[in-house]
Design an enzyme around this catalytic site. Structure first.
Site, PDB file in Angstrom:
ATOM      1  CB  CYS A   1      -0.976  -0.068   1.170  1.00 10.53           C
ATOM      2  SG  CYS A   1      -2.434   0.934   0.846  1.00 10.53           S
TER       3      CYS A   1
ATOM      4  CG  HIS B   1      -3.181  -2.848   4.407  1.00 13.12           C
ATOM      5  ND1 HIS B   1      -2.493  -2.328   5.471  1.00 13.12           N
ATOM      6  CD2 HIS B   1      -3.542  -1.792   3.644  1.00 13.12           C
ATOM      7  CE1 HIS B   1      -2.454  -1.004   5.366  1.00 13.12           C
ATOM      8  NE2 HIS B   1      -3.079  -0.656   4.261  1.00 13.12           N
TER       9      HIS B   1
ATOM     10  CD  GLU C   1      -0.724  -5.138   6.822  1.00 14.75           C
ATOM     11  OE1 GLU C   1      -0.779  -5.574   5.657  1.00 14.75           O
ATOM     12  OE2 GLU C   1      -1.007  -3.970   7.112  1.00 14.75           O
TER      13      GLU C   1
HETATM   14  N1  GLN Z   1      -3.490   6.504   0.813  1.00 12.36           N
HETATM   15  C1  GLN Z   1      -2.302   6.154   1.485  1.00 12.36           C
HETATM   16  C2  GLN Z   1      -1.110   6.921   0.971  1.00 12.36           C
HETATM   17  O1  GLN Z   1      -1.147   7.635   0.026  1.00 12.36           O
HETATM   18  C3  GLN Z   1      -2.026   4.674   1.372  1.00 12.36           C
HETATM   19  C4  GLN Z   1      -3.077   3.913   2.111  1.00 12.36           C
HETATM   20  C5  GLN Z   1      -2.560   2.718   2.844  1.00 12.36           C
HETATM   21  O2  GLN Z   1      -1.361   2.499   2.965  1.00 12.36           O
HETATM   22  N2  GLN Z   1      -3.481   1.967   3.386  1.00 12.36           N
HETATM   23  O3  GLN Z   1      -0.080   6.797   1.558  1.00 12.36           O
END
Ligand code: GLN
Length: 191
Positions: free
Chosen positions: A81, A174, A176
């Protein structure tokens, strides 16, 4: 042979859950907050969280330069992410001062799954796994462009969501949070 020593970038975000999964798989896990913490690690997990905040903390801690150097030498990393955003070569809808390592030849658009669907779960069919992987997407980035050297390991509705390029693995979701350690296991098996 001892356990694999793996770091979890612990500046901000969902690092504790990653550490728990990795420890459950028998890895020796340490939290990474300053450049010296990178010593003697065989690989690093970069968690989800807020990439703009992590970018600032990477720079102020000195890790942006130190980790960037390791990454350019092929240091194995699994970014999830926000971690994927930080690895990407090109970031759309980022903050103007947001930095990324350009270790993965993709373009990503932050928060691209839209505000209505801030968060959702999906079962993904992943190359190399014989049963679907439960993925949690939280304000996830979308890969809008893939370089030629990037292998896609999973897609969601035709969009790539799990990719690999050499020693870099990255997920827009994610992995995890669902108690399924198979992607961490895959990462550990290659470092
Ligand atoms: N929107 C977040 C960002 O730009 C990422 C979201 C996440 O890691 N769950 O960092």
């Amino acid at each position: 042979m001892g356990a694999v020593r793996v770091g979890v970038l612990a500046l901000q975000g969902a690092f504790a859950a990653h550490a728990e999964v990795l420890e459950g798989l028998g890895a020796e896990v340490s939290e990474v907050r300053v450049p010296g913490d990178l010593a003697r690690l065989s690989g690093l997990v970069m968690p989800g969280g807020e990439s703009t905040t992590m970018s600032k903390l990477l720079v102020s801690s000195g890790l942006f330069v130190a980790l960037g150097k390791r990454l350019s030498q092929g240091f194995p990393v699994f970014g999830t992410c926000a971690g994927m955003i930080l690895l990407a070569a090109r970031v759309l809808d980022g903050r103007p001062d947001q930095q990324s390592f350009a270790a993965l030849d993709v373009t990503v658009r932050r928060n691209a799954y839209g505000r209505q669907v801030d968060s959702f779960e999906a079962d993904l069919s992943v190359t190399g796994l014989n049963a679907p992987f439960p993925a949690v997407f939280i304000r996830a980035p979308l890969i809008t462009e893939l370089g030629g050297g990037v292998q896609v390991l999973a897609r969601h509705e035709a969009q790539p969501v799990l990719v690999r390029q050499g020693s870099v693995m990255a997920a827009s979701f994610h992995p995890e949070l669902t108690g399924d350690g198979r992607l961490h296991e895959l990462f550990l098996s290659e470092i």
